[in-house]
Design a protein around this motif. Structure first.
Motif, mmCIF file in Angstrom:
data_model
loop_
_atom_site.group_PDB
_atom_site.id
_atom_site.type_symbol
_atom_site.label_atom_id
_atom_site.label_comp_id
_atom_site.label_asym_id
_atom_site.label_seq_id
_atom_site.Cartn_x
_atom_site.Cartn_y
_atom_site.Cartn_z
ATOM 1 N N ASN A 1 0.811 -1.213 0.000
ATOM 2 C CA ASN A 1 0.000 0.000 0.000
ATOM 3 C C ASN A 1 0.846 1.265 0.000
ATOM 4 O OD1 ASN A 1 0.978 -0.041 2.599
ATOM 5 N ND2 ASN A 1 -1.005 -0.278 3.590
ATOM 6 N N TYR A 2 2.150 1.128 0.284
ATOM 7 C CA TYR A 2 3.032 2.300 0.251
ATOM 8 C C TYR A 2 3.444 2.659 -1.180
ATOM 9 C CZ TYR A 2 6.415 -1.544 0.157
ATOM 10 O OH TYR A 2 7.087 -2.700 -0.153
ATOM 11 N N GLN A 3 3.201 1.773 -2.142
ATOM 12 C CA GLN A 3 3.482 2.111 -3.536
ATOM 13 C C GLN A 3 2.392 3.051 -4.055
ATOM 14 O OE1 GLN A 3 5.660 -2.002 -5.127
ATOM 15 N NE2 GLN A 3 4.039 -1.087 -6.333
ATOM 16 N N THR A 4 2.805 4.137 -4.674
ATOM 17 C CA THR A 4 1.818 5.071 -5.226
ATOM 18 C C THR A 4 0.984 4.394 -6.311
ATOM 19 O OG1 THR A 4 3.347 6.895 -4.804
ATOM 20 C CG2 THR A 4 1.522 7.322 -6.324
ATOM 21 N N ARG A 5 1.638 3.596 -7.156
ATOM 22 C CA ARG A 5 0.929 2.918 -8.250
ATOM 23 C C ARG A 5 1.245 1.422 -8.172
ATOM 24 N NH1 ARG A 5 1.830 6.701 -13.556
ATOM 25 N NH2 ARG A 5 -0.257 5.965 -14.060
ATOM 26 N N PHE A 6 0.219 0.634 -8.317
ATOM 27 C CA PHE A 6 0.351 -0.822 -8.329
ATOM 28 C C PHE A 6 -0.360 -1.299 -9.589
ATOM 29 C CE2 PHE A 6 -0.610 -5.201 -7.391
ATOM 30 C CZ PHE A 6 0.432 -5.641 -6.579
ATOM 31 N N TYR A 7 0.406 -1.895 -10.514
ATOM 32 C CA TYR A 7 -0.142 -2.249 -11.823
ATOM 33 C C TYR A 7 -0.655 -3.686 -11.839
ATOM 34 C CZ TYR A 7 2.347 1.949 -13.371
ATOM 35 O OH TYR A 7 2.794 3.227 -13.514
ATOM 36 N N GLY A 8 -1.774 -3.893 -12.538
ATOM 37 C CA GLY A 8 -2.309 -5.229 -12.773
ATOM 38 C C GLY A 8 -2.247 -5.540 -14.259
ATOM 39 N N PHE A 9 -1.437 -6.507 -14.634
ATOM 40 C CA PHE A 9 -1.179 -6.802 -16.040
ATOM 41 C C PHE A 9 -2.154 -7.862 -16.554
ATOM 42 C CE2 PHE A 9 2.641 -5.086 -14.226
ATOM 43 C CZ PHE A 9 3.059 -4.162 -15.172
ATOM 44 N N SER A 10 -2.867 -7.491 -17.604
ATOM 45 C CA SER A 10 -3.880 -8.362 -18.191
ATOM 46 C C SER A 10 -3.450 -8.767 -19.594
ATOM 47 C CB SER A 10 -5.231 -7.640 -18.260
ATOM 48 O OG SER A 10 -6.154 -8.349 -19.055
ATOM 49 N N TRP A 11 -3.744 -10.012 -19.973
ATOM 50 C CA TRP A 11 -3.486 -10.455 -21.351
ATOM 51 C C TRP A 11 -4.542 -9.934 -22.326
ATOM 52 C CZ3 TRP A 11 -1.968 -16.379 -21.061
ATOM 53 C CH2 TRP A 11 -0.738 -16.501 -20.406
ATOM 54 N N SER A 12 -5.644 -9.409 -21.818
ATOM 55 C CA SER A 12 -6.693 -8.892 -22.693
ATOM 56 C C SER A 12 -6.174 -7.680 -23.470
ATOM 57 C CB SER A 12 -7.918 -8.495 -21.871
ATOM 58 O OG SER A 12 -8.471 -9.616 -21.217
ATOM 59 N N PRO A 13 -6.708 -7.451 -24.674
ATOM 60 C CA PRO A 13 -6.160 -6.388 -25.533
ATOM 61 C C PRO A 13 -6.518 -4.993 -25.054
ATOM 62 C CG PRO A 13 -8.074 -7.393 -26.574
ATOM 63 C CD PRO A 13 -7.774 -8.216 -25.354
ATOM 64 N N GLN A 14 -5.582 -4.094 -25.261
ATOM 65 C CA GLN A 14 -5.791 -2.697 -24.881
ATOM 66 C C GLN A 14 -6.914 -2.072 -25.693
ATOM 67 O OE1 GLN A 14 -2.524 0.285 -25.654
ATOM 68 N NE2 GLN A 14 -2.324 0.063 -23.432
ATOM 69 N N SER A 15 -6.925 -2.343 -26.981
ATOM 70 C CA SER A 15 -7.953 -1.773 -27.859
ATOM 71 C C SER A 15 -8.349 -2.815 -28.893
ATOM 72 C CB SER A 15 -7.433 -0.511 -28.555
ATOM 73 O OG SER A 15 -6.243 -0.787 -29.259
ATOM 74 N N PHE A 16 -9.538 -3.364 -28.711
ATOM 75 C CA PHE A 16 -10.096 -4.339 -29.650
ATOM 76 C C PHE A 16 -11.591 -4.376 -29.425
ATOM 77 C CE2 PHE A 16 -11.252 -8.618 -31.111
ATOM 78 C CZ PHE A 16 -10.641 -8.627 -32.363
ATOM 79 N N PRO A 17 -12.400 -4.296 -30.505
ATOM 80 C CA PRO A 17 -13.859 -4.258 -30.325
ATOM 81 C C PRO A 17 -14.395 -5.545 -29.716
ATOM 82 C CG PRO A 17 -13.279 -4.507 -32.650
ATOM 83 C CD PRO A 17 -12.009 -4.207 -31.918
ATOM 84 N N ALA A 18 -15.423 -5.414 -28.896
ATOM 85 C CA ALA A 18 -15.985 -6.570 -28.189
ATOM 86 C C ALA A 18 -17.286 -7.061 -28.811
ATOM 87 C CB ALA A 18 -16.218 -6.209 -26.730
ATOM 88 N N GLU A 19 -17.578 -6.635 -30.053
ATOM 89 C CA GLU A 19 -18.821 -7.063 -30.682
ATOM 90 C C GLU A 19 -18.806 -8.576 -30.933
ATOM 91 O OE1 GLU A 19 -16.982 -4.620 -31.894
ATOM 92 O OE2 GLU A 19 -18.188 -2.807 -31.615
ATOM 93 N N GLY A 20 -19.964 -9.195 -30.739
ATOM 94 C CA GLY A 20 -20.120 -10.601 -31.077
ATOM 95 C C GLY A 20 -19.546 -11.565 -30.061
#
Length: 542
Positions: free
Chosen positions: A271-290
């Protein structure tokens, strides 16, 4: 990373014959440190992005003729304090050396950690190589010409001793069929299995299993009330003991409960870290249609709930081809290599992962229904599998009881095996019977756990990520593969697991205050957006 060449009675072998780490040494932040001793030449490699120093890797007690090399960490250091002059601040190589002098090779039984330890004894003219209980860190070796050569970079070791040979087909076909994942890329190289040590000296070699999970028996006195009290505490403990303030930490983060619980608990510890990143394999930008649902929304909700900043994958068509072509380095884990690149760029050098949860603490149906029927707990079985929905009742009985007990692969399994086999020549296309059995077939939940340990998919991923992470200056922690947690789950009776109405009840219970309700009650395991994105990238690359 550690490596070396031990030749009993041969003086100091030529150091030029003992460098099985050509690729890791080529990495820019790598530092090579040579070590020599009686009948031994070798060394260790540090990555300047990681906080380790020489004392974390090397110890020598000349009076006792002991030389120790270590790659790894232990998490129960306090339990060793007061024994053989050990304090809570004693480095791991010195702990291993002093315990070895006092207790011999059995000292490894008491450790809880992720480690490979090499110890040479000049007085006895013999050497020992230890691998941790669950197999988080890799160790490979070859004995040739009366000498032992070992390395924690198994691919590099295979390259060094593979001149004029072809890679092992069991290794190469492992991503298209059920093959023996305990095999190394090089035919001559052996992997040291988890919970095992190798003893080598003038009388030859001997491998000894020092961890025997098969000797752990079910404790039928454990009740559901005991689990409610024990599991949340134990899960918090296994995350906490893996935290180290010397690192800048992050975590894997998906829409599932395993990664969500681990990431949320790790975030609280840091909790002392200002930023704590969670890394996901899901795409940063990709449409979710269908698609049925967008897992990225669950990732965002968990991140907002726990104070974690999601980082989605930024693989492009160009980088996809580069990652897929880098099999030598990532062994097929190209999505994780992309995450490592992002972590390294954000100065994160420690990643927490929920890997291993499915196999132990968050197990769902596998083996539970079989145990209930074997112990004539018909009421508990019918409560879990309501007969008013006849189709689902019959399907569950066939899939979770009949198929695993009789050794019959399910229809989807058979279809997958057939589809993958078409890419292989006929002599390599048949799956290994033992591997299919270990992954799918069992007559009790306890046997299911033990066979999944033997199947080696848990260790395969851990060892691949350990080496790949070292190249990028990132270390992994797998709290749900903690030895004490695994041993506890082997004792738990299925009756206790059947009392909750939840699927995969224990981590859902442990995550009650850690996850949003939508995530905690999520039952889907696949990320449809990720797989649709992968299909598009593959199509474009092809």
């Amino acid at each position: 990373m550690i490596f070396g060449l031990f030749g009993p009675g041969a003086g100091n072998p030529d150091i030029n014959d003992a460098i099985p780490l050509p690729e890791c040494l080529a990495a820019d932040p790598a530092e090579l440190h040579y070590v020599t001793g009686p009948s031994f030449s070798g060394g260790y490699v540090l990555n300047r992005k990681l906080p380790y120093t020489a004392e974390d890797c090397f110890f020598e007690e000349k009076a006792a003729g002991i030389l120790v090399l270590v790659w790894g960490v232990i998490f129960n250091r306090d339990e060793m304090a007061g024994k053989s002059g050990i304090t809570p601040n004693t480095p791991l190589p010195e702990i291993a050396g002093r315990l070895f002098i006092a207790e011999g090779p059995d000292f490894a039984k008491r450790l809880n950690g992720d480690f490979v330890i090499f110890i040479s004894s000049g007085r006895k003219n013999e050497a020992f190589l230890f691998r941790d209980h669950l197999g988080i860190r890799p160790a490979g070796y070859i004995i040739s010409g009366g000498r032992l050569c070992f390395s924690t970079d198994i691919t590099g070791l295979s390259l060094q001793f593979g001149e004029g040979d072809t890679p092992d087909p069991e290794f190469l076909t492992g991503y298209l069929r059920f093959s023996d994942r305990r095999r190394a890329p090089g035919r001559k190289i052996k992997k040291l299995l988890n919970g095992t040590y190798l003893r080598f000296g003038p009388s030859g070699e001997e491998t000894v299993r020092y961890w025997l999970p098969g000797d752990i028996h079910t404790d039928y006195s454990i009740t559901y009330s005991d689990l409610i009290e024990a599991i949340p505490t134990l899960v918090r403990k296994v995350v906490s003991i893996r935290c180290d303030s010397r690192f800048s930490a992050g975590a894997h983060l998906s829409g599932g409960i395993d990664s969500g619980v681990v990431a949320s608990l790790a975030r609280r510890e840091y909790n002392y870290q200002t930023r704590f990143y969670g890394f996901s394999w899901s795409p940063q930008s990709f449409p979710a249609e269908g698609v049925r649902y967008d897992e990225r929304e669950l990732v965002r909700k968990t991140g907002e709930h726990a104070g974690i900043e999601p980082v989605f994958s930024d693989i492009s068509a160009e980088s996809f081809r580069d990652l897929v072509s880098g099999f030598y380095y990532n062994l097929g884990h190209f999505s994780e290599e992309a995450a490592l690149r992002q972590a390294s760029s954000l100065k994160v050098n420690l990643l927490f992962s929920g890997w291993g949860g499915d196999e132990f603490v968050s197990t769902g149906h596998r083996g539970i229904d079989i145990d209930l029927l074997r112990r004539l707990k018909a009421g508990a079985y019918l409560k879990r599998n309501r007969p008013d929905n006849l189709r689902r009742f019959v399907s569950s009985f066939l899939y979770f009881v009949i198929c695993p007990v009789l050794g019959i692969p399910g229809s989807e399994t058979r279809k997958t095996l057939r589809n993958n086999a078409k890419y292989l020549k006929k002599e390599y296309s048949r799956p290994g019977r033992g591997q299919v059995r270990d992954f799918y077939f069992h007559t009790s939940r306890r046997q299911m756990h033990l066979r999944l340990l033997r199947f080696y998919h848990l260790q395969e991923r851990c060892e691949a990520w350990a080496v790949m992470g070292f190249r990028y200056g990132v270390e992994y922690r797998f709290p749900l593969l903690d030895r004490q947690l695994v041993e506890y789950m082997l004792k738990v009776p299925s009756e206790a697991l059947s009392c909750s109405g939840y699927f995969r009840p224990l981590l859902r219970m442990a995550g009650e205050d850690l996850l949003p309700e939508e995530v905690r009650k999520q039952v889907n395991k696949n990320d449809p957006v990720y797989w649709k994105w992968m299909q598009e990238l593959q199509r474009e690359a092809a």
